[in-house]
Design a protein around this motif. Structure first.
Motif, PDB file in Angstrom:
ATOM      1  N   ASN A 116       0.846  -1.200   0.000  1.00  0.00           N
ATOM      2  CA  ASN A 116       0.000   0.000   0.000  1.00  0.00           C
ATOM      3  C   ASN A 116       0.878   1.246   0.000  1.00  0.00           C
ATOM      4  O   ASN A 116       0.967   1.978   0.989  1.00  0.00           O
ATOM      5  CB  ASN A 116      -0.913  -0.035   1.235  1.00  0.00           C
ATOM      6  N   THR A 117       1.552   1.480  -1.118  1.00  0.00           N
ATOM      7  CA  THR A 117       2.413   2.657  -1.240  1.00  0.00           C
ATOM      8  C   THR A 117       1.850   3.559  -2.327  1.00  0.00           C
ATOM      9  O   THR A 117       1.158   3.074  -3.246  1.00  0.00           O
ATOM     10  CB  THR A 117       3.850   2.266  -1.616  1.00  0.00           C
ATOM     11  N   PRO A 118       2.133   4.858  -2.261  1.00  0.00           N
ATOM     12  CA  PRO A 118       1.606   5.770  -3.293  1.00  0.00           C
ATOM     13  C   PRO A 118       1.987   5.333  -4.708  1.00  0.00           C
ATOM     14  O   PRO A 118       1.175   5.393  -5.636  1.00  0.00           O
ATOM     15  CB  PRO A 118       2.231   7.116  -2.918  1.00  0.00           C
ATOM     16  N   LYS A 119       3.214   4.871  -4.869  1.00  0.00           N
ATOM     17  CA  LYS A 119       3.682   4.502  -6.205  1.00  0.00           C
ATOM     18  C   LYS A 119       2.930   3.265  -6.720  1.00  0.00           C
ATOM     19  O   LYS A 119       2.456   3.228  -7.864  1.00  0.00           O
ATOM     20  CB  LYS A 119       5.181   4.219  -6.160  1.00  0.00           C
ATOM     21  N   LEU A 120       2.818   2.252  -5.871  1.00  0.00           N
ATOM     22  CA  LEU A 120       2.103   1.038  -6.299  1.00  0.00           C
ATOM     23  C   LEU A 120       0.620   1.305  -6.521  1.00  0.00           C
ATOM     24  O   LEU A 120       0.020   0.786  -7.470  1.00  0.00           O
ATOM     25  CB  LEU A 120       2.279  -0.064  -5.238  1.00  0.00           C
ATOM     26  N   ASN A 121       0.035   2.135  -5.670  1.00  0.00           N
ATOM     27  CA  ASN A 121      -1.387   2.449  -5.852  1.00  0.00           C
ATOM     28  C   ASN A 121      -1.617   3.217  -7.148  1.00  0.00           C
ATOM     29  O   ASN A 121      -2.628   3.015  -7.824  1.00  0.00           O
ATOM     30  CB  ASN A 121      -1.917   3.238  -4.648  1.00  0.00           C
ATOM     31  N   ALA A 122      -0.688   4.099  -7.488  1.00  0.00           N
ATOM     32  CA  ALA A 122      -0.806   4.828  -8.760  1.00  0.00           C
ATOM     33  C   ALA A 122      -0.699   3.858  -9.933  1.00  0.00           C
ATOM     34  O   ALA A 122      -1.405   3.995 -10.948  1.00  0.00           O
ATOM     35  CB  ALA A 122       0.273   5.905  -8.831  1.00  0.00           C
ATOM     36  N   MET A 123       0.190   2.890  -9.791  1.00  0.00           N
ATOM     37  CA  MET A 123       0.339   1.888 -10.866  1.00  0.00           C
ATOM     38  C   MET A 123      -0.931   1.039 -10.980  1.00  0.00           C
ATOM     39  O   MET A 123      -1.386   0.728 -12.089  1.00  0.00           O
ATOM     40  CB  MET A 123       1.556   0.999 -10.585  1.00  0.00           C
ATOM     41  N   ARG A 124      -1.492   0.654  -9.842  1.00  0.00           N
ATOM     42  CA  ARG A 124      -2.746  -0.130  -9.882  1.00  0.00           C
ATOM     43  C   ARG A 124      -3.872   0.679 -10.543  1.00  0.00           C
ATOM     44  O   ARG A 124      -4.661   0.136 -11.303  1.00  0.00           O
ATOM     45  CB  ARG A 124      -3.169  -0.521  -8.459  1.00  0.00           C
ATOM     46  N   ARG A 125      -3.897   1.960 -10.243  1.00  0.00           N
ATOM     47  CA  ARG A 125      -4.923   2.803 -10.840  1.00  0.00           C
ATOM     48  C   ARG A 125      -4.727   2.865 -12.369  1.00  0.00           C
ATOM     49  O   ARG A 125      -5.679   2.751 -13.138  1.00  0.00           O
ATOM     50  CB  ARG A 125      -4.873   4.205 -10.225  1.00  0.00           C
ATOM     51  N   ALA A 126      -3.476   3.008 -12.779  1.00  0.00           N
ATOM     52  CA  ALA A 126      -3.200   3.078 -14.217  1.00  0.00           C
ATOM     53  C   ALA A 126      -3.542   1.758 -14.912  1.00  0.00           C
ATOM     54  O   ALA A 126      -4.098   1.744 -16.016  1.00  0.00           O
ATOM     55  CB  ALA A 126      -1.725   3.428 -14.442  1.00  0.00           C
ATOM     56  N   VAL A 127      -3.220   0.648 -14.249  1.00  0.00           N
ATOM     57  CA  VAL A 127      -3.551  -0.667 -14.821  1.00  0.00           C
ATOM     58  C   VAL A 127      -5.064  -0.814 -14.976  1.00  0.00           C
ATOM     59  O   VAL A 127      -5.561  -1.296 -16.000  1.00  0.00           O
ATOM     60  CB  VAL A 127      -2.982  -1.796 -13.924  1.00  0.00           C
ATOM     61  N   THR A 128      -5.799  -0.350 -13.969  1.00  0.00           N
ATOM     62  CA  THR A 128      -7.268  -0.432 -14.043  1.00  0.00           C
ATOM     63  C   THR A 128      -7.791   0.454 -15.168  1.00  0.00           C
ATOM     64  O   THR A 128      -8.701   0.073 -15.918  1.00  0.00           O
ATOM     65  CB  THR A 128      -7.893  -0.015 -12.698  1.00  0.00           C
ATOM     66  N   GLN A 129      -7.217   1.638 -15.287  1.00  0.00           N
ATOM     67  CA  GLN A 129      -7.633   2.529 -16.375  1.00  0.00           C
ATOM     68  C   GLN A 129      -7.371   1.885 -17.725  1.00  0.00           C
ATOM     69  O   GLN A 129      -8.189   1.991 -18.648  1.00  0.00           O
ATOM     70  CB  GLN A 129      -6.887   3.869 -16.266  1.00  0.00           C
ATOM     71  N   LEU A 130      -6.250   1.190 -17.837  1.00  0.00           N
ATOM     72  CA  LEU A 130      -5.940   0.516 -19.111  1.00  0.00           C
ATOM     73  C   LEU A 130      -6.959  -0.579 -19.407  1.00  0.00           C
ATOM     74  O   LEU A 130      -7.337  -0.788 -20.566  1.00  0.00           O
ATOM     75  CB  LEU A 130      -4.522  -0.062 -19.061  1.00  0.00           C
TER      76      LEU A 130
END
Lengths: 241, 499
Positions: free
Chosen positions: A74-88
């Protein structure tokens, strides 16, 4: 002796053979995921459950838990990546939540809320995908398919039918039906199949019952995705150990 | 009043060299449209048109979708009256699942939803959109002629408008889960029962809503009769009227048969089964608007155009089912002196009578024990074609769908309330242009007269444009002196030709 590792600094006990994701879920720590189901072999394709271990990314659904390892989740960087993956996932399909019968019951949509997705961010691909409505009871809407292969695995491992497969490669890959005509009506699918029940989106639905659940009584209207997933995992563990 | 509606200003015989005046966008209406005038050097109006410049295409892109998705999908046509599209589509889907007669509870709950919507939509139009013109005057200072001006000058009226709309929205939310674009009607019934707590919550403010609704009729009537000569003639013209009525001829918003009357109040047809609407209503397409032009088949496309909405419904109804609204209908009907009331501005008065009816009908439904029933769904013999007709706030709304054996929509036809009023709104623009603007130096206040005429119909322009691939187009290349150099025409069948 109980083994343990550290998830974002919190000690997580695990049993021999458990993955990081299993152990975390068992300890009440939700890690976002779409393609992982406790009753199926892990697939490691949605990439949402990625964690960092010793500076390297791993899919927590396939990474064995190891004594003393330090896991970042649960880190800002990983959460941002998860968000981007979901957007993709959203932009490479055709997901119209406002008119989708799974809205409120959809794990993809709930995941989008969980990871804080506010918009699609990336340009929509608008792929042309064929819908298969040939079956009298089951509808296949490939626009909503995220190719997580949950149905592929569930049909094979739980239903014993092998109805689905992924055909093609990369952006052109799509869910194929294993039948003489490639149509659902000539397959052995049934609305009671786990392949249909476990679909995390509205790609596979039972016909003629859409929108029978009013707003406020849908799966994710009252409880968060994390709460529901953790409870279901605990129930599964209680039954199967 | 013009004995026969002015059709002459639709197309100028010699458009070359004429001055073009454009009002774009038309304000205080839903959706996007514009008015164009062609005028000569003496400011004589030679052409006046209402153009709908937006484009939707719902009829096309719902093809291939499963039928149970349609009531939720098509309500996205509109943010003001999505309930109308939701219910009209659901009524059509009832036919597909063989639910010719809903359970009493399901039908009454759908009616409750519909009356809530009628109340909020009418309140929105009268108080937010139309009242600045009516309270301040058509050519009042433009900085004042808006909802902010109403709030400053008439705070009590403004608050009533907001609260009336809020109540209607709450009825919708309680039933469908959301104030806008909820989910309630499904093929064969509804998906949720009404609880006692919901009922008590909605009853709490109902007396106040009824009082405000009565007051709103007083305001609308007072404005209309306060300057009767001017208001009765402004943009007025004789026309046919179309609406649903109950089998006994009384006012109806949710169901019933189609009734059409001519300009003298004589029946053209009555209690037409909704399934047979295509025998009586056809649509014409014109190259200069994205909106189609419906007409009554028996009268032809020149004379068969008609008006729908509050004016048509109150004119067509023999009586209102609720006492307060009936009392007001009688007052209204007296203005027609035995025939229909043809005044464009009478729409506002009729609309407020309907809002009062909606409030009364909500009260009656909340007092009806059927409304708490558990029997929400029914079905019967399946069909491949369904028609749903409903009286939306803006008028008669037709939804017609054909599905195949896989449950997928293969054909859709939507005739939306505003589309029904297309010719009428154009005629109103021509009437006002001819009487108020002809030969005048144009001012903002004069141009607003055209918008006032359009606003009376409460058009939802975004609802009204759906056809895809059916619209004829004309492209003209003019030289600097206005002479026609080239012209390309695409016909309604998609065929292109140079002329």
């Amino acid at each position: 002796m109980t083994s343990s590792f550290f998830l974002d600094g919190k000690e997580i006990p695990f049993k021999e053979g458990q993955t990081v994701l299993q152990a975390a879920m068992g300890a009440g720590q939700y890690i976002p995921h779409l393609c992982w189901r406790p009753e199926l072999e892990p697939h490691s394709s949605c990439r949402l459950c990625i964690v960092i271990i010793s500076g390297k990314p791993f899919s927590s659904c396939t990474q064995p838990a190891m004594e003393g390892q330090k896991v970042e989740c649960n880190t800002p960087k990983l959460n941002a990546m998860r968000r981007a993956v979901t957007q993709l996932l959203f932009v490479e399909g055709n997901h119209y939540c406002p008119s989708c019968e799974e809205s409120g019951n959809c794990k993809l949509q709930a995941t989008a809320y969980h990871v804080g997705m506010q918009d699609s961010h990336f340009p929509h691909q608008f792929p042309i995908r064929e819908r298969d409505s040939s079956h009298p009871r089951v509808n296949l809407d490939r626009d909503r398919c995220i190719r997580c292969e949950t149905c592929v695995r569930a049909s094979r491992e739980l239903d014993g039918k092998n109805v689905f497969a992924i055909h093609g490669r990369g952006i052109k890959s799509r869910l194929a039906v294993n039948s003489p005509t490639s149509l659902l009506k000539d397959s052995g699918i049934s609305p009671d199949d786990m392949a249909v029940k476990l679909c995390p989106t509205g790609a596979l639905t039972v016909k003629r019952v859409g929108f029978e659940w009013p707003i406020g009584q849908r799966i994710y209207d009252k409880e968060s995705l994390a709460t529901i997933e953790l409870r279901e995992y605990a129930n599964q563990e209680a039954v199967h150990g | 009043m013009t004995p026969i509606a002015n059709m002459q200003l639709e197309t100028a015989i010699h458009p070359e060299g004429l001055k073009r005046v454009v009002i774009e966008p038309i304000t205080r209406v839903e959706g996007h449209g514009k008015i164009t005038l062609l005028m000569d050097e003496q400011n004589q109006v030679k052409q006046a048109r209402l153009h709908i410049v937006e484009f939707r295409g719902f009829e096309k892109f719902i093809q291939g979708r499963p039928y149970w998705e349609i009531p939720v999908l098509v309500q996205r046509l509109c943010g003001i009256c999505p309930v109308s599209h939701h219910l009209a589509a659901a009524k059509a889907m009832d036919m597909l699942v063989g639910a010719r007669k809903l359970t009493p509870t399901a039908e009454k709950l759908r009616r409750l939803l519909h009356y809530g919507q009628t109340l909020q939509s009418h309140a929105l139009h009268f108080f937010h959109l139309a009242s600045p013109d009516l309270l301040f005057g058509f050519d009042a200072e433009v900085a004042k002629r808006n909802i902010i001006g109403v709030i400053q000058a008439h705070p009590a009226i403004a608050v009533q408008g907001v609260m009336l709309r809020k109540y209607g929205q709450e009825v919708i939310r309680v039933l469908s889960g959301k104030r806008v674009h909820g989910n309630f009607a499904i093929p064969g019934g509804v998906n949720k029962k009404l609880t006692k707590e919901d009922r008590d919550y909605l009853m709490k403010d109902l007396d106040q809503v009824l009082e405000w609704s009565k007051g709103a009729v007083d305001i609308a009537r007072g404005i209309y009769t306060g300057n009767l000569a001017e208001n009765a003639s402004f943009g007025a013209f004789r026309s046919n009227y179309l609406s649903l009525t109950a089998p006994d001829g009384s006012f109806e918003l949710y169901d019933g048969g189609l009734r059409a009357t001519d300009a003298n109040g004589q029946r053209i047809f009555d209690q037409v089964n909704n399934d047979h609407y295509l025998r009586h209503i056809h649509e014409e397409v014109k190259s200069w608007s994205y909106m189609k032009f419906p007409f009554i088949v028996a009268l032809g496309n020149d004379d068969g155009w008609y008006r729908v909405g509050p004016l048509a419904r109150i004119n067509n109804a023999d009586r209102m089912p609720t006492p307060l609204a009936e009392e007001e209908r009688r007052r209204f009907a007296a203005m027609g002196e035995g025939g229909p009331v043809h005044a464009t501005l009478a729409y506002h008065w009729a609309r407020m009578i309907e809002m009062l009816y909606a409030a009364e009908a909500i009260r009656d439904l909340l007092d009806d024990p059927d409304i708490y029933g558990d029997d929400l769904l029914t079905q019967g013999e399946r069909a491949l074609e369904g028609v749903g007709v409903i009286e939306a706030p803006r008028g008669t709304l037709f939804h017609h769908y054909v599905v195949d054996e896989t449950d997928s929509v293969v054909k859709a036809n939507l005739i939306v309330a505003t589309t029904n009023n297309n010719t009428a709104m154009n005629v109103a623009v021509r009437e006002v242009a001819a009487h108020y603007l002809d030969g005048q130096e144009l001012t903002e206040g004069l141009l607003n007269h055209l918008e006032v005429a359009i606003r009376a119909y409460d058009p939802c322009l975004s609802c009204a444009t759906h056809a895809l691939g059916k619209m004829p187009l004309e492209v003209e290349l003019l030289a600097a002196n206005g002479n026609l150099v080239d012209r390309l025409v695409r016909n309604a069948d998609g065929h292109c030709e140079e002329k």
